[in-house]
Design a protein around this motif. Sequence first.
Motif, PDB file in Angstrom:
ATOM      1  N   GLY A  90       0.832  -1.196   0.000  1.00 35.83           N
ATOM      2  CA  GLY A  90       0.000   0.000   0.000  1.00 35.83           C
ATOM      3  C   GLY A  90       0.863   1.241   0.000  1.00 35.83           C
ATOM      4  O   GLY A  90       2.036   1.204   0.386  1.00 35.83           O
ATOM      5  N   GLY A  91       0.283   2.353  -0.452  1.00 39.97           N
ATOM      6  CA  GLY A  91       1.062   3.588  -0.477  1.00 39.97           C
ATOM      7  C   GLY A  91       0.272   4.752  -1.015  1.00 39.97           C
ATOM      8  O   GLY A  91      -0.958   4.697  -1.175  1.00 39.97           O
ATOM      9  N   ALA A  92       0.971   5.818  -1.296  1.00 40.28           N
ATOM     10  CA  ALA A  92       0.381   7.041  -1.829  1.00 40.28           C
ATOM     11  C   ALA A  92       1.412   7.739  -2.705  1.00 40.28           C
ATOM     12  O   ALA A  92       2.621   7.550  -2.528  1.00 40.28           O
ATOM     13  CB  ALA A  92      -0.072   7.959  -0.702  1.00 40.28           C
ATOM     14  N   ASN A  93       0.928   8.517  -3.667  1.00 44.57           N
ATOM     15  CA  ASN A  93       1.850   9.271  -4.508  1.00 44.57           C
ATOM     16  C   ASN A  93       1.227  10.576  -4.969  1.00 44.57           C
ATOM     17  O   ASN A  93       0.003  10.765  -4.908  1.00 44.57           O
ATOM     18  CB  ASN A  93       2.319   8.429  -5.705  1.00 44.57           C
ATOM     19  CG  ASN A  93       1.179   8.024  -6.615  1.00 44.57           C
ATOM     20  OD1 ASN A  93       0.539   8.859  -7.239  1.00 44.57           O
ATOM     21  ND2 ASN A  93       0.922   6.720  -6.704  1.00 44.57           N
ATOM     22  N   ILE A  94       2.088  11.454  -5.414  1.00 38.20           N
ATOM     23  CA  ILE A  94       1.681  12.724  -6.024  1.00 38.20           C
ATOM     24  C   ILE A  94       2.030  12.639  -7.501  1.00 38.20           C
ATOM     25  O   ILE A  94       3.171  12.338  -7.860  1.00 38.20           O
ATOM     26  CB  ILE A  94       2.387  13.914  -5.366  1.00 38.20           C
ATOM     27  CG1 ILE A  94       1.984  14.010  -3.894  1.00 38.20           C
ATOM     28  CG2 ILE A  94       2.054  15.209  -6.088  1.00 38.20           C
ATOM     29  CD1 ILE A  94       2.706  15.094  -3.134  1.00 38.20           C
ATOM     30  N   GLU A  95       1.054  12.911  -8.355  1.00 33.96           N
ATOM     31  CA  GLU A  95       1.234  12.768  -9.791  1.00 33.96           C
ATOM     32  C   GLU A  95       1.363  14.144 -10.441  1.00 33.96           C
ATOM     33  O   GLU A  95       0.424  14.944 -10.422  1.00 33.96           O
ATOM     34  CB  GLU A  95       0.047  12.007 -10.384  1.00 33.96           C
ATOM     35  CG  GLU A  95       0.311  11.476 -11.763  1.00 33.96           C
ATOM     36  CD  GLU A  95      -0.703  10.431 -12.167  1.00 33.96           C
ATOM     37  OE1 GLU A  95      -0.539   9.861 -13.252  1.00 33.96           O
ATOM     38  OE2 GLU A  95      -1.656  10.181 -11.404  1.00 33.96           O
TER      39      GLU A  95
END
Length: 199
Positions: free
Chosen positions: A151-156
């Motif tokens: 799992g994770g998160a990112n900025i595009e």
Amino acid sequence: MKKYLVLVIVLFSFTQIFAQETRFGVRGGLNLSNFFADEPDDTNLRPGFNVGLTTKTALIEDMFYLQAELGYTTKGSKVEGDLGEASLNLGYIDLPLMASVSFANLINLEGGMYAAYLVNTSVSGETSNGVNFSDDISSDNFKKFDYGLVGGANIELQPLTIGVRYHYGLQNIMDDDVANYLGDDVRNSVFQLYVALSF
């Protein structure tokens, strides 16, 4: 290994048929890994790296995506004691499969599962009197197949993506004599920082 290659081919074929949009890319970044038995531990983290190919397929445009990746990642742990310090280094072919939810086409939350196949093992470090050492060790001490949650998160920021991710191992990776020193139930724990470039 053939099973995983077939899975990748089927997945890519499926997304091409049913998807509204698919983007391809490459990624790379930093790993901080460790072993754990009961609960993940953030001490004795071993630095490493991850590289790979990525796909991101829109199932609901601008909102919900399917991500499939294939790459190489390092795992393992660092051990410190009176005699010095040593890093147990494991290299895997890694296949994360994740769903991703996009907010305002900027922030993405992702989660799913990963499968990995062990391809190399080694140990390196430094003794208490300053002597450096490095050597390959037999992969027979470890199970070849690893799997778990991711799992994770990112900025595009098209075409660039900056993200963080965590791999939580569900498989006991020990298979032989090393288990006598590290424990009977040892799993992988990996934090990742990465940058991806899409085409």
